[in-house]
Design a protein around this motif. Structure first.
Motif, PDB file in Angstrom:
ATOM      1  N   GLY A  80       1.163  -1.070  -0.093  1.00  0.00           N
ATOM      2  CA  GLY A  80       0.184   0.518   0.373  1.00  0.00           C
ATOM      3  C   GLY A  80       0.958   1.348   0.048  1.00  0.00           C
ATOM      4  N   HIS A  81       1.858   1.661  -0.531  1.00  0.00           N
ATOM      5  CA  HIS A  81       2.781   2.070  -0.362  1.00  0.00           C
ATOM      6  C   HIS A  81       2.223   3.156  -1.556  1.00  0.00           C
ATOM      7  N   ARG A  82       1.515   3.714  -2.145  1.00  0.00           N
ATOM      8  CA  ARG A  82       0.980   4.883  -3.036  1.00  0.00           C
ATOM      9  C   ARG A  82      -0.323   5.403  -1.844  1.00  0.00           C
ATOM     10  N   GLY A  83      -0.207   4.194  -0.893  1.00  0.00           N
ATOM     11  CA  GLY A  83      -1.808   5.091  -0.377  1.00  0.00           C
ATOM     12  C   GLY A  83      -1.301   6.519   1.086  1.00  0.00           C
ATOM     13  N   MET A  84      -1.778   6.708   2.036  1.00  0.00           N
ATOM     14  CA  MET A  84      -1.678   7.747   3.209  1.00  0.00           C
ATOM     15  C   MET A  84      -0.698   6.819   4.017  1.00  0.00           C
ATOM     16  N   ARG A  90       8.854   7.329   3.462  1.00  0.00           N
ATOM     17  CA  ARG A  90       9.271   8.359   4.031  1.00  0.00           C
ATOM     18  C   ARG A  90      10.433   7.941   4.887  1.00  0.00           C
ATOM     19  N   SER A  91       9.420   7.211   6.214  1.00  0.00           N
ATOM     20  CA  SER A  91      10.297   6.958   7.592  1.00  0.00           C
ATOM     21  C   SER A  91      11.766   6.364   7.586  1.00  0.00           C
ATOM     22  N   LEU A  92      11.266   5.058   6.776  1.00  0.00           N
ATOM     23  CA  LEU A  92      12.537   3.977   6.341  1.00  0.00           C
ATOM     24  C   LEU A  92      12.986   4.573   5.812  1.00  0.00           C
ATOM     25  N   GLU A  93      13.425   5.465   4.351  1.00  0.00           N
ATOM     26  CA  GLU A  93      14.373   6.173   3.919  1.00  0.00           C
ATOM     27  C   GLU A  93      14.809   7.504   5.055  1.00  0.00           C
ATOM     28  N   ARG A  94      14.409   7.624   6.001  1.00  0.00           N
ATOM     29  CA  ARG A  94      14.909   9.130   6.854  1.00  0.00           C
ATOM     30  C   ARG A  94      15.767   8.128   7.879  1.00  0.00           C
ATOM     31  N   ASN A  95      15.179   6.903   8.080  1.00  0.00           N
ATOM     32  CA  ASN A  95      15.629   6.057   8.897  1.00  0.00           C
ATOM     33  C   ASN A  95      16.766   5.009   8.453  1.00  0.00           C
TER      34      ASN A  95
END
Ligand code: NDP
Ligand code: F7E
Length: 313
Positions: free
Chosen positions: A11-15, A22-27
């Protein structure tokens, strides 16, 4: 979670799914796999079997679901039950069959009993009658939650669940009748301002109480739980603060800059009278939300203005 582990965000295109990415990438997580609904229909068992057998993800965030506001839920009880039940069972079952190390399932505060003592603790699940406007969705979600628990108990897996309150933020669904209240109000007040309308009508009486969490805080909390929590009981995710829908309309009107009158249509459902989470378990685990409601609405309105395609999804 291992930084090199393969992480599937359903469901990566959902809210919620997009906020988790985004959170995984930031981490610092870089091995993230995704599929659109068109590429992989999670209600199709054959497709889900093939995907998991080929990809064998180490970790799964299950943020795909058929989701909608109070009217969407109550108008399509059968679809909300079938799609969600099948999708959850397919994903959780294939994760287990393919040795996924950890999975996070998302429940929703609306699956607690309609008249649960407030603020609602995790242990009030299944203690009395459900809210009728989202009974089908709730039964499907409770099954997903319980399936995770039963796999843990029978097979020793480490599959966890969280119970978010009402969410809002970038990539929300702004459908005029099928969305949740906060995106609906942003759109309604924005259009009224653009068209110079002097009054708008909102649903119900304005008296129900609701709690709202900004989706990027929820996503940080989900990543936090995957690294810091194991257990069969779910974990509430919210702010522990509430306001009436009437107060919410005034706040959204202020952020959007709509100055006309706000009227009410009591023929539309109010739903659960009050739905406040007890967040002491989450805070005890060491996580606290960051974004206050007015700031979150400002960030969401910015996203609405700059992503017109999102607003039409
Ligand atoms: N929004 C909220 O206030 C709350 C949400 N939650 C939970 O968070 C999770 C995500 O919700 P949210 O992000 O708001 O919902 P969205 O509708 O924004 O996102 C759901 C995603 O799931 C995808 N999806 C739906 N059905 C399928 C399918 N059969 N196969 C593949 N993909 C599918 C959708 O794709 P497409 O759009 O292409 O169909 C979409 O990308 C859900 O589990 C929900 O219950 C919990 C509490 C509150
Ligand atoms: C997250 C949760 O969301 C749903 O539960 P809900 O909290 O009742 O959801 P809602 O956001 O749609 O409404 C909140 C309140 O707001 C009022 N309201 C006013 N004006 C508008 C309006 O324009 N649109 C909407 N949708 N509501 C409006 C509306 O009458 C109600 O009193 C579940 O179905 C459930 O399945 C679920 O997961």
């Amino acid at each position: 979670m291992n930084k090199d582990g393969k992480i599937y965000v359903a469901g990566h295109r959902g809210m919620v799914g997009s906020a988790i990415v985004r959170s995984l990438e930031r981490n610092g997580y870089h091995n993230i796999i995704t599929r659109t609904h068109k590429e992989l229909d999670l209600t199709r068992q054959d497709q889900v079997e093939k995907f998991f057998a080929e990809e064998k993800p180490d970790y799964v965030f299950l943020a795909a679901a058929k989701v909608g506001g109070i009217v969407a839920n109550s108008e399509a009880l059968a679809d909300f039950m079938y799609d969600n039940m099948i999708l959850e069972m397919n994903v959780i079952h294939e994760a287990w069959k393919n040795n996924c190390k950890k999975l996070l399932f998302l429940g929703s505060s609306c699956i607690y009993p309609r008249m649960a003592p407030q603020p609602m603790k995790e242990n009030c699940l299944l203690t009395s009658e459900l809210e009728k406007t989202n009974e089908a969705y709730a039964l499907a979600k409770i099954s997903g939650l319980k399936y995770c628990e039963f796999l843990n108990r029978q097979y020793g897996t480490d599959y966890i669940s969280c119970m978010p309150t009402n969410l809002y933020g970038p990539n929300d669904n702004y459908h005029p009748t099928h969305s949740h209240v906060l995106p609906a109000l942003i759109r309604r007040f924005h259009e009224a301002k653009e068209q110079g309308l002097t009054e708008v009508t909102c649903w119900g009486t304005g008296s129900p109480l609701r709690e709202f969490l900004y989706v990027d805080d929820l996503a940080d909390g989900c990543v936090y739980l995957m690294n810091n929590y194991s257990g069969n009981e779910t974990v509430n995710m919210g702010t522990g603060k509430e306001l009436t829908i009437k107060e919410l309309t005034e706040l959204v009107a202020k952020v959007v800059g709509y100055t006309g009158e706000i009227k009410w249509d009591p023929s539309k459902p109010d739903g659960t009278p009050r739905k406040l989470l007890d967040v002491s378990k989450l805070e005890g685990l060491g996580f606290h939300y960051k974004t206050e409601l007015e700031e979150g609405i400002r960030l969401t309105y910015e996203d609405f203005l700059h992503n017109p395609m999102r607003a039409e999804r």
